[in-house]
Design a protein around this motif. Structure first.
Motif, PDB file in Angstrom:
ATOM      1  N   MET A   1       0.853  -1.172   0.000  1.00 34.50           N
ATOM      2  CA  MET A   1       0.000   0.000   0.000  1.00 34.50           C
ATOM      3  C   MET A   1       0.900   1.237   0.000  1.00 34.50           C
ATOM      4  O   MET A   1       1.809   1.341   0.811  1.00 34.50           O
ATOM      5  N   ASN A   2       0.659   2.160  -0.900  1.00 34.05           N
ATOM      6  CA  ASN A   2       1.417   3.402  -1.003  1.00 34.05           C
ATOM      7  C   ASN A   2       0.818   4.474  -0.106  1.00 34.05           C
ATOM      8  O   ASN A   2      -0.307   4.346   0.385  1.00 34.05           O
ATOM      9  N   VAL A   3       1.546   5.551   0.074  1.00 31.36           N
ATOM     10  CA  VAL A   3       1.039   6.706   0.809  1.00 31.36           C
ATOM     11  C   VAL A   3      -0.202   7.211   0.078  1.00 31.36           C
ATOM     12  O   VAL A   3      -0.190   7.341  -1.153  1.00 31.36           O
ATOM     13  N   PRO A   4      -1.299   7.500   0.790  1.00 32.88           N
ATOM     14  CA  PRO A   4      -2.510   7.982   0.124  1.00 32.88           C
ATOM     15  C   PRO A   4      -2.245   9.286  -0.632  1.00 32.88           C
ATOM     16  O   PRO A   4      -1.563  10.186  -0.140  1.00 32.88           O
ATOM     17  N   GLY A   5      -2.793   9.379  -1.828  1.00 33.21           N
ATOM     18  CA  GLY A   5      -2.576  10.543  -2.676  1.00 33.21           C
ATOM     19  C   GLY A   5      -3.037  11.851  -2.059  1.00 33.21           C
ATOM     20  O   GLY A   5      -2.442  12.899  -2.306  1.00 33.21           O
ATOM     21  N   TRP A   6      -4.072  11.809  -1.229  1.00 32.89           N
ATOM     22  CA  TRP A   6      -4.576  13.047  -0.641  1.00 32.89           C
ATOM     23  C   TRP A   6      -3.598  13.648   0.360  1.00 32.89           C
ATOM     24  O   TRP A   6      -3.711  14.821   0.725  1.00 32.89           O
ATOM     25  N   LEU A   7      -2.596  12.885   0.809  1.00 35.04           N
ATOM     26  CA  LEU A   7      -1.570  13.417   1.707  1.00 35.04           C
ATOM     27  C   LEU A   7      -0.446  14.118   0.945  1.00 35.04           C
ATOM     28  O   LEU A   7       0.312  14.887   1.533  1.00 35.04           O
ATOM     29  N   LEU A   8      -0.330  13.843  -0.329  1.00 32.66           N
ATOM     30  CA  LEU A   8       0.774  14.372  -1.133  1.00 32.66           C
ATOM     31  C   LEU A   8       0.348  15.697  -1.748  1.00 32.66           C
ATOM     32  O   LEU A   8      -0.138  15.760  -2.872  1.00 32.66           O
ATOM     33  N   ARG A   9       0.537  16.776  -1.008  1.00 28.62           N
ATOM     34  CA  ARG A   9       0.003  18.091  -1.369  1.00 28.62           C
ATOM     35  C   ARG A   9       0.937  18.952  -2.206  1.00 28.62           C
ATOM     36  O   ARG A   9       0.556  20.007  -2.679  1.00 28.62           O
ATOM     37  N   HIS A  10       2.190  18.538  -2.367  1.00 30.18           N
ATOM     38  CA  HIS A  10       3.169  19.330  -3.113  1.00 30.18           C
ATOM     39  C   HIS A  10       3.596  18.601  -4.379  1.00 30.18           C
ATOM     40  O   HIS A  10       3.339  17.419  -4.534  1.00 30.18           O
ATOM     41  N   ARG A  11       4.311  19.325  -5.230  1.00 37.32           N
ATOM     42  CA  ARG A  11       4.928  18.739  -6.425  1.00 37.32           C
ATOM     43  C   ARG A  11       6.371  19.219  -6.484  1.00 37.32           C
ATOM     44  O   ARG A  11       6.636  20.403  -6.286  1.00 37.32           O
ATOM     45  N   VAL A  12       7.269  18.273  -6.752  1.00 33.05           N
ATOM     46  CA  VAL A  12       8.681  18.619  -6.956  1.00 33.05           C
ATOM     47  C   VAL A  12       9.127  18.024  -8.280  1.00 33.05           C
ATOM     48  O   VAL A  12       8.523  17.078  -8.786  1.00 33.05           O
ATOM     49  N   THR A  13      10.188  18.587  -8.837  1.00 33.77           N
ATOM     50  CA  THR A  13      10.786  18.058 -10.059  1.00 33.77           C
ATOM     51  C   THR A  13      12.087  17.379  -9.673  1.00 33.77           C
ATOM     52  O   THR A  13      12.899  17.960  -8.954  1.00 33.77           O
ATOM     53  N   VAL A  14      12.264  16.138 -10.139  1.00 33.25           N
ATOM     54  CA  VAL A  14      13.447  15.342  -9.806  1.00 33.25           C
ATOM     55  C   VAL A  14      14.224  15.041 -11.082  1.00 33.25           C
ATOM     56  O   VAL A  14      13.639  14.647 -12.091  1.00 33.25           O
ATOM     57  N   GLU A  15      15.535  15.236 -11.040  1.00 31.31           N
ATOM     58  CA  GLU A  15      16.444  14.817 -12.101  1.00 31.31           C
ATOM     59  C   GLU A  15      17.340  13.737 -11.498  1.00 31.31           C
ATOM     60  O   GLU A  15      18.282  14.052 -10.777  1.00 31.31           O
ATOM     61  N   PRO A  16      17.046  12.442 -11.744  1.00 37.20           N
ATOM     62  CA  PRO A  16      17.803  11.358 -11.113  1.00 37.20           C
ATOM     63  C   PRO A  16      19.285  11.367 -11.512  1.00 37.20           C
ATOM     64  O   PRO A  16      19.624  11.450 -12.687  1.00 37.20           O
ATOM     65  N   TYR A  17      20.145  11.282 -10.516  1.00 38.82           N
ATOM     66  CA  TYR A  17      21.594  11.239 -10.714  1.00 38.82           C
ATOM     67  C   TYR A  17      21.974   9.879 -11.282  1.00 38.82           C
ATOM     68  O   TYR A  17      21.541   8.846 -10.806  1.00 38.82           O
ATOM     69  N   ARG A  18      22.826   9.875 -12.316  1.00 37.37           N
ATOM     70  CA  ARG A  18      23.240   8.619 -12.954  1.00 37.37           C
ATOM     71  C   ARG A  18      24.745   8.397 -12.925  1.00 37.37           C
ATOM     72  O   ARG A  18      25.230   7.423 -13.460  1.00 37.37           O
ATOM     73  N   GLY A  19      25.500   9.300 -12.324  1.00 35.71           N
ATOM     74  CA  GLY A  19      26.942   9.103 -12.225  1.00 35.71           C
ATOM     75  C   GLY A  19      27.712  10.289 -12.774  1.00 35.71           C
ATOM     76  O   GLY A  19      27.145  11.292 -13.182  1.00 35.71           O
ATOM     77  N   ASP A  20      29.027  10.150 -12.758  1.00 31.32           N
ATOM     78  CA  ASP A  20      29.902  11.210 -13.250  1.00 31.32           C
ATOM     79  C   ASP A  20      30.459  10.842 -14.608  1.00 31.32           C
ATOM     80  O   ASP A  20      30.694   9.671 -14.901  1.00 31.32           O
ATOM     81  N   SER A  21      30.694  11.854 -15.417  1.00 31.98           N
ATOM     82  CA  SER A  21      31.327  11.667 -16.720  1.00 31.98           C
ATOM     83  C   SER A  21      32.532  12.589 -16.789  1.00 31.98           C
ATOM     84  O   SER A  21      32.842  13.296 -15.826  1.00 31.98           O
ATOM     85  N   ALA A  22      33.190  12.627 -17.915  1.00 30.57           N
ATOM     86  CA  ALA A  22      34.335  13.513 -18.089  1.00 30.57           C
ATOM     87  C   ALA A  22      33.928  14.981 -17.992  1.00 30.57           C
ATOM     88  O   ALA A  22      34.763  15.845 -17.752  1.00 30.57           O
ATOM     89  N   TYR A  23      32.633  15.259 -18.145  1.00 32.47           N
ATOM     90  CA  TYR A  23      32.142  16.635 -18.125  1.00 32.47           C
ATOM     91  C   TYR A  23      31.378  16.968 -16.856  1.00 32.47           C
ATOM     92  O   TYR A  23      30.742  18.005 -16.775  1.00 32.47           O
TER      93      TYR A  23
END
Length: 104
Positions: A1-23
């Motif tokens: 069971m997930n957290v009920p949707g009515w409790l999730l009152r905010h929105r955030v934007t996520v950019e998942p980290y995938r590691g380091d490169s030469a840049y």
């Protein structure tokens, strides 16, 4: 069971980290997620075990893809990064599962 949707009152934007490169660090495409955000100051441990200060805590659904070092844009517009990610599960118990992200 997930957290009920009515409790999730905010929105955030996520950019998942995938590691380091030469840049520098690399990230996946950004996506928006419904969550609950508390912008409070707490002391947490980062992935290397050091005590660091977290200024925002995010509670999101259990399937959130947000490894440590991911970039996060909070509802206030502030850009931060994930310091620590904890998955809260309780198989077989009638309690909601969630992911807690402590952000810088």
């Amino acid at each position: 069971m997930n957290v009920p949707g009515w409790l999730l009152r905010h929105r955030v934007t996520v950019e998942p980290y995938r590691g380091d490169s030469a840049y520098g660090p690399t990230y996946d495409a950004p996506f928006e997620v419904r969550c609950l955000v508390a912008e409070t100051v707490r002391t947490v441990r980062d992935t290397e075990g050091r005590e660091v200060t977290s200024t925002a805590q995010i509670i999101a659904p259990a399937d959130l893809d947000c490894p440590a070092e991911s970039r996060i844009i909070l509802p206030s517009g502030r850009i931060t990064r994930a310091l620590n990610v904890a998955h809260h599960t309780a198989p077989g118990l009638p309690v909601p599962e969630s992911t807690e992200v402590s952000a810088e």
